[in-house]
Design a protein around this motif. Structure first.
Motif, PDB file in Angstrom:
ATOM      1  N   ASP A   1      -5.926  -3.389  -7.035  1.00 42.05           N
ATOM      2  CA  ASP A   1      -6.457  -4.116  -5.884  1.00 42.05           C
ATOM      3  C   ASP A   1      -6.267  -5.600  -6.140  1.00 42.05           C
ATOM      4  O   ASP A   1      -7.014  -6.219  -6.890  1.00 42.05           O
ATOM      5  N   CYS A   2      -5.225  -6.160  -5.520  1.00 43.09           N
ATOM      6  CA  CYS A   2      -4.895  -7.568  -5.732  1.00 43.09           C
ATOM      7  C   CYS A   2      -5.231  -8.430  -4.521  1.00 43.09           C
ATOM      8  O   CYS A   2      -4.707  -9.539  -4.374  1.00 43.09           O
TER       9      CYS A   2
ATOM     10  N   PRO B   1      -7.248 -11.071  -2.316  1.00 35.55           N
ATOM     11  CA  PRO B   1      -7.843 -12.318  -2.832  1.00 35.55           C
ATOM     12  C   PRO B   1      -9.367 -12.293  -2.888  1.00 35.55           C
ATOM     13  O   PRO B   1     -10.060 -12.769  -2.003  1.00 35.55           O
ATOM     14  N   ARG B   2      -9.882 -11.695  -3.934  1.00 36.80           N
ATOM     15  CA  ARG B   2     -11.318 -11.680  -4.195  1.00 36.80           C
ATOM     16  C   ARG B   2     -11.532 -11.980  -5.683  1.00 36.80           C
ATOM     17  O   ARG B   2     -10.695 -11.632  -6.519  1.00 36.80           O
ATOM     18  N   LEU B   3     -12.636 -12.602  -6.012  1.00 39.31           N
ATOM     19  CA  LEU B   3     -12.905 -13.005  -7.393  1.00 39.31           C
ATOM     20  C   LEU B   3     -12.855 -11.822  -8.346  1.00 39.31           C
ATOM     21  O   LEU B   3     -12.311 -11.920  -9.446  1.00 39.31           O
ATOM     22  N   ARG B   4     -13.388 -10.683  -7.897  1.00 36.55           N
ATOM     23  CA  ARG B   4     -13.442  -9.524  -8.795  1.00 36.55           C
ATOM     24  C   ARG B   4     -12.064  -8.924  -9.076  1.00 36.55           C
ATOM     25  O   ARG B   4     -11.914  -8.087  -9.979  1.00 36.55           O
ATOM     26  N   ASN B   5     -11.051  -9.335  -8.315  1.00 40.28           N
ATOM     27  CA  ASN B   5      -9.717  -8.768  -8.502  1.00 40.28           C
ATOM     28  C   ASN B   5      -8.837  -9.582  -9.432  1.00 40.28           C
ATOM     29  O   ASN B   5      -7.691  -9.194  -9.712  1.00 40.28           O
ATOM     30  N   ILE B   6      -9.354 -10.702  -9.942  1.00 43.14           N
ATOM     31  CA  ILE B   6      -8.559 -11.542 -10.838  1.00 43.14           C
ATOM     32  C   ILE B   6      -8.044 -10.768 -12.063  1.00 43.14           C
ATOM     33  O   ILE B   6      -6.881 -10.924 -12.459  1.00 43.14           O
ATOM     34  N   PRO B   7      -8.854  -9.895 -12.687  1.00 36.13           N
ATOM     35  CA  PRO B   7      -8.325  -9.111 -13.821  1.00 36.13           C
ATOM     36  C   PRO B   7      -7.115  -8.267 -13.441  1.00 36.13           C
ATOM     37  O   PRO B   7      -6.230  -8.039 -14.284  1.00 36.13           O
ATOM     38  N   ASN B   8      -7.048  -7.800 -12.189  1.00 40.74           N
ATOM     39  CA  ASN B   8      -5.905  -7.001 -11.770  1.00 40.74           C
ATOM     40  C   ASN B   8      -4.628  -7.832 -11.721  1.00 40.74           C
ATOM     41  O   ASN B   8      -3.527  -7.314 -11.962  1.00 40.74           O
TER      42      ASN B   8
ATOM     43  N   GLY C   1       0.822  -1.208   0.000  1.00 39.07           N
ATOM     44  CA  GLY C   1       0.000   0.000   0.000  1.00 39.07           C
ATOM     45  C   GLY C   1       0.849   1.248   0.000  1.00 39.07           C
ATOM     46  O   GLY C   1       2.065   1.211   0.195  1.00 39.07           O
ATOM     47  N   ILE C   2       0.200   2.379  -0.229  1.00 42.69           N
ATOM     48  CA  ILE C   2       0.912   3.657  -0.306  1.00 42.69           C
ATOM     49  C   ILE C   2       0.192   4.715   0.530  1.00 42.69           C
ATOM     50  O   ILE C   2       0.069   5.865   0.139  1.00 42.69           O
ATOM     51  N   GLN C   3      -0.289   4.278   1.689  1.00 47.19           N
ATOM     52  CA  GLN C   3      -0.947   5.202   2.598  1.00 47.19           C
ATOM     53  C   GLN C   3       0.009   5.570   3.729  1.00 47.19           C
ATOM     54  O   GLN C   3       1.214   5.464   3.577  1.00 47.19           O
ATOM     55  N   THR C   4      -0.521   5.991   4.843  1.00 53.77           N
ATOM     56  CA  THR C   4       0.308   6.479   5.921  1.00 53.77           C
ATOM     57  C   THR C   4       1.211   5.398   6.479  1.00 53.77           C
ATOM     58  O   THR C   4       0.825   4.228   6.571  1.00 53.77           O
ATOM     59  N   GLY C   5       2.434   5.756   6.845  1.00 55.49           N
ATOM     60  CA  GLY C   5       3.366   4.807   7.436  1.00 55.49           C
ATOM     61  C   GLY C   5       4.799   5.135   7.084  1.00 55.49           C
ATOM     62  O   GLY C   5       5.088   5.671   6.010  1.00 55.49           O
TER      63      GLY C   5
ATOM     64  N   SER D   1       1.086  -0.366  -6.235  1.00 53.86           N
ATOM     65  CA  SER D   1       0.442  -0.638  -4.951  1.00 53.86           C
ATOM     66  C   SER D   1      -0.528  -1.800  -5.145  1.00 53.86           C
ATOM     67  O   SER D   1      -1.373  -1.776  -6.035  1.00 53.86           O
ATOM     68  N   LEU D   2      -0.414  -2.819  -4.300  1.00 57.27           N
ATOM     69  CA  LEU D   2      -1.231  -4.024  -4.419  1.00 57.27           C
ATOM     70  C   LEU D   2      -2.591  -3.871  -3.761  1.00 57.27           C
ATOM     71  O   LEU D   2      -3.389  -4.804  -3.753  1.00 57.27           O
ATOM     72  N   THR D   3      -2.844  -2.716  -3.198  1.00 58.64           N
ATOM     73  CA  THR D   3      -4.173  -2.374  -2.674  1.00 58.64           C
ATOM     74  C   THR D   3      -4.490  -0.949  -3.092  1.00 58.64           C
ATOM     75  O   THR D   3      -3.591  -0.151  -3.373  1.00 58.64           O
TER      76      THR D   3
END
Length: 356
Positions: A62-63, A65-72, A12-16, A40-42
């Motif tokens: 958005d990678c 593990p959800r079915l809708r993310n398979i195209p990513n 990710g590329i949020q705070t940290g 970024s994988l999310t």
């Protein structure tokens, strides 16, 4: 002359602190003739992308593990396979695992980066185990702390390709500015004669917010400020201001008389210690990760883990007079050992060792 293309894979590329270090590294390598792409994988939530990534080539996929993310996943594979990439740099466990899987048989040099030390096995054990198995197939694993390197070798990471490159601190951004500090105190409602201790950490089990709150309750004469994602929701005593995410940390460090840095586990290189010191602010830290190395002969290392004993030490520390000479020693300590240029030199040197 063709630029060296490097893909960074990060969770990710949020705070940290790890995210900000990635942005600093990518910007520095750009100035040195590299062509970095950050994947970024999310996708960020409502808090958004860190401003540090402005101007960088960032791709958000958005990678999870959800079915809708398979195209990513197919898109990620295509970007890496068709990108004429020279280096694939994983960043933290998720990024490392993806770097090895999607970088396999591409001809790119693959590197891993670990940013922590004694991580909670219940939360991270399976990722550490998988990451360890993959390290024998990469050019190098880069730890940002010596304690973190030792921890991961104990967990099965390949000791032969483990390297330590400490974090780099932007000493132009994090620098002494008493006017900025005074304005911050005014905005926070902190009087000039009041002692202010800051604690900067996002809400996470590895941090020690409960401990610091307990210390604050035992020190009602000291004002405290909490900064970090989620801290605004904490139940704190009257002498504590919980601010949530802040984008003006240099001002907060300059406003503080001391920084308190306590963690339960997992720290590699606590950026907040070095950032505060670069602003001339002394630090009281516990011995987690490379905290002892960063402090050096400056600041205070506590070995206590009970609020009563830490509070007792803190009351003594805040009575110390921090002279301009002391502040200069703090600042020079960071500039001479943990500058961004030193970090960039070390990464570039490591990458150049594995050129064909």
């Amino acid at each position: 002359m063709r630029k060296t293309k490097i893909i960074f894979l990060t969770p990710g590329i949020q705070t940290g602190g790890a995210e900000r270090q990635l942005a600093s590294l990518a910007k520095g390598l750009t100035a040195r003739g590299f062509e970095p792409v950050i994947i970024s994988l999310t996708r960020p939530n409502t808090s958004g992308v860190l401003a540090d990534f402005a101007g960088l080539n960032v791709i958000e996929l958005d990678c999870q593990p959800r079915l809708r993310n398979i195209p990513n996943l197919f898109r990620l594979n295509r970007i890496i396979k068709d990108g004429n990439v020279d280096i694939i740099q994983g960043w933290m466990y998720g990024g490392n695992i993806f770097a090895s899987i999607f970088g396999y048989n591409t001809g790119a040099k693959i590197y891993h980066a670990v940013r922590a030390s004694n991580m909670d096995q219940n939360r991270y054990g399976w990722r550490i185990w998988i990451n360890a198995k993959l390290t024998k197939l990469v050019k190098a694993v880069i730890a940002n702390s010596y304690v973190g390197a030792d921890f991961h070798v104990e967990k099965g990471f390949n000791a032969l390709n483990m390297h330590v490159i400490s974090n780099g601190i932007d000493t132009q951004l994090f620098s002494r500015d008493s006017k900025k500090g005074a304005l911050m105190r005014q905005q926070l409602g902190i009087k000039p004669d009041e002692i202010l201790v800051s604690y900067a950490a996002r809400m996470d089990p590895m941090k020690a917010h409960d401990m610091v709150i307990a210390v604050a309750r035992l020190c009602p004469e000291i004002r405290f400020v909490f900064a970090g994602a989620g801290t605004e929701n904490l139940d704190v005593p009257d002498n504590v201001k919980a601010l949530g995410v802040r984008r003006d940390m240099p001002a907060l460090y300059n406003a503080s008389d001391w920084l308190l840095s306590l963690s339960n586990y997992g720290e590699g290189f606590p950026n907040v210690i070095a950032e505060a010191m670069a602003c001339g602010t002394p630090v009281c830290a516990n011995d987690i990760g490379d905290s002892k190395l960063i402090l050096g002969d400056n600041g205070h290392l506590t070995t206590e883990n009970q609020p009563e004993k830490i509070a007792k030490q803190l009351r003594v520390l805040v009575k110390r007079r921090i002279s301009k000479s002391d502040q200069k020693n703090l600042i020079d300590s960071i500039r001479n050992r943990f500058s961004i240029e030193m970090m960039l030199d070390n990464y570039q040197s490591l990458y150049s060792r594995h050129k064909d």
